[in-house]
Write an enzyme that holds these catalytic residues in place. Structure first.
Site, mmCIF file in Angstrom:
data_model
loop_
_atom_site.group_PDB
_atom_site.id
_atom_site.type_symbol
_atom_site.label_atom_id
_atom_site.label_comp_id
_atom_site.label_asym_id
_atom_site.label_seq_id
_atom_site.Cartn_x
_atom_site.Cartn_y
_atom_site.Cartn_z
ATOM 1 N N CYS A 157 37.122 37.625 37.881
ATOM 2 C CA CYS A 157 36.107 37.628 38.933
ATOM 3 C C CYS A 157 36.345 36.389 39.794
ATOM 4 C CB CYS A 157 34.733 37.569 38.265
ATOM 5 S SG CYS A 157 33.378 37.314 39.417
ATOM 6 N N ASP A 178 33.633 40.089 33.884
ATOM 7 C CA ASP A 178 33.357 40.283 35.315
ATOM 8 C C ASP A 178 31.917 40.774 35.453
ATOM 9 O OD1 ASP A 178 33.850 40.567 38.132
ATOM 10 O OD2 ASP A 178 33.998 42.720 37.836
ATOM 11 N N CYS A 183 38.062 39.804 45.772
ATOM 12 C CA CYS A 183 37.031 40.193 44.800
ATOM 13 C C CYS A 183 37.657 41.315 43.992
ATOM 14 C CB CYS A 183 35.782 40.678 45.526
ATOM 15 S SG CYS A 183 34.612 41.560 44.461
ATOM 16 N N THR A 184 37.590 41.211 42.684
ATOM 17 C CA THR A 184 38.311 42.183 41.854
ATOM 18 C C THR A 184 37.769 43.605 42.025
ATOM 19 O OG1 THR A 184 36.912 41.487 39.993
ATOM 20 C CG2 THR A 184 39.131 40.551 40.121
ATOM 21 N N HIS A 185 36.510 43.726 42.429
ATOM 22 C CA HIS A 185 35.979 45.072 42.701
ATOM 23 C C HIS A 185 36.758 45.756 43.833
ATOM 24 C CE1 HIS A 185 32.485 43.952 40.277
ATOM 25 N NE2 HIS A 185 32.065 45.208 40.344
ATOM 26 N N TYR A 243 27.242 38.954 41.475
ATOM 27 C CA TYR A 243 27.286 37.496 41.287
ATOM 28 C C TYR A 243 27.370 36.805 42.655
ATOM 29 C CZ TYR A 243 28.643 37.796 36.276
ATOM 30 O OH TYR A 243 28.705 38.017 34.931
ATOM 31 N N GLY A 244 28.116 37.439 43.539
ATOM 32 C CA GLY A 244 28.489 36.808 44.812
ATOM 33 C C GLY A 244 27.350 36.545 45.755
HETATM 34 N N1 DGL Z 1 34.226 41.099 40.998
HETATM 35 C C1 DGL Z 1 33.692 39.863 41.395
HETATM 36 C C2 DGL Z 1 34.639 39.012 42.199
HETATM 37 O O1 DGL Z 1 35.833 39.112 42.005
HETATM 38 C C3 DGL Z 1 32.258 39.683 41.735
HETATM 39 C C4 DGL Z 1 31.524 40.678 42.518
HETATM 40 C C5 DGL Z 1 30.046 40.319 42.528
HETATM 41 O O2 DGL Z 1 29.419 40.461 41.486
HETATM 42 O O3 DGL Z 1 29.549 39.875 43.572
HETATM 43 O O4 DGL Z 1 34.221 38.193 42.977
#
Ligand code: DGL
Length: 249
Positions: free
Chosen positions: A87, A24, A196-198, A56-57
């Site tokens: 992710c 992730d 989003c896993t966060h 990443y998003g």
């Molecule tokens: N945890 C990620 C997700 O599930 C990405 C968060 C990111 O880096 O933008 O989308």
């Protein structure tokens, strides 16, 4: 018959050493890892937290693919038997392509739990995810395939939220959530998909702001799929200890 038996033992021995790789853009995927560990306590894991490249998003699909591919190659070199894209952004943008580029590797990804929301008859679901996940073809596909005519889905991309969670910026987290609440105040939201896993790491905070709303994420579904894939590929390990090698970029 004897040779086959011997082969089987060797293969089994290999499985014991092979780990499950999880990646992730930071700590978000630890919410997925915890769920997988509950179902598979006798596996060992390598968790790659790519905090350096978070978020990443908010990157282009090409940038995301390049970053994720590098981590996948790192995990393959570590002799992992299955890689979990913990992710939603990486999954919606890279999974199909990775499966083609690495046909011998097993991958499991996580997508916004839109199917779960629709199957459970929620009437108005709010999907929160990164800008990249919200804009992805995969998210459109999930809505097309699962939403019934009597159901509504509202998508909101939460720019900055994953990074605020990654950096423990509580003030920013609250500010973004309150702005989301304002945008949906006239809607009868009964469920929120944490796409989003966060976001699964701040469930309590989200419930505090959105009272009486059911929160859904894909973590249990991912854990079940990981177990299923290991089972059907004869790769289950019964002798690991749930040990996690944590790597941070
Ligand atoms: N945890 C990620 C997700 O599930 C990405 C968060 C990111 O880096 O933008 O989308």
């Amino acid at each position: 018959m004897k040779a086959f038996f011997l082969c089987d033992i060797i293969k089994k021995g290999d499985n014991m050493k092979q780990k499950i790789g999880i990646l992730d853009s930071g700590i978000g995927g630890t919410s997925t890892l915890e769920e997988i560990k509950k179902l598979l306590p006798n596996e060992d894991y390598i968790y790659y937290a790519d905090s350096k490249n978070n978020p990443y998003g908010e990157k282009t699909p090409e940038e995301i693919y390049k970053i994720v591919k590098n981590i996948v190659e790192f995990l393959i070199a570590k002799n992992t038997k299955l890689i979990v894209l913990a992710c939603n952004t990486a999954t919606t943008r890279c999974l199909k392509k990775l499966k083609i580029e690495y046909p011998n590797m097993l991958f499991v990804g996580t997508v916004p739990a839109i199917k779960v929301a629709c199957d459970n008859n929620f009437k108005h679901t709010l999907v929160l995810a990164t800008p990249s996940t919200i804009d992805s073809e995969r998210t459109k596909e999930l809505i097309r395939d699962n939403k019934r005519i009597d159901q509504e889905i509202t998508l909101i991309s939460c720019e900055g939220l994953a990074n605020a969670i990654e950096t423990h910026n509580d003030k920013k987290i609250e500010e973004i959530l309150l702005s989301v609440k304002e945008q949906v105040q006239d809607k009868n939201i009964d469920s929120i998909v944490l796409g989003c896993t966060h976001y699964s790491l701040i469930k309590d905070k989200i419930s505090e702001i959105f009272k009486d709303v059911t929160l859904l994420d894909g973590n249990y579904g991912v854990a079940k799929e990981v177990k299923h894939q290991l089972l059907i590929n004869n790769l289950l390990n019964e002798e690991g200890h749930g040990k996690v090698d944590f790597i941070k970029s």
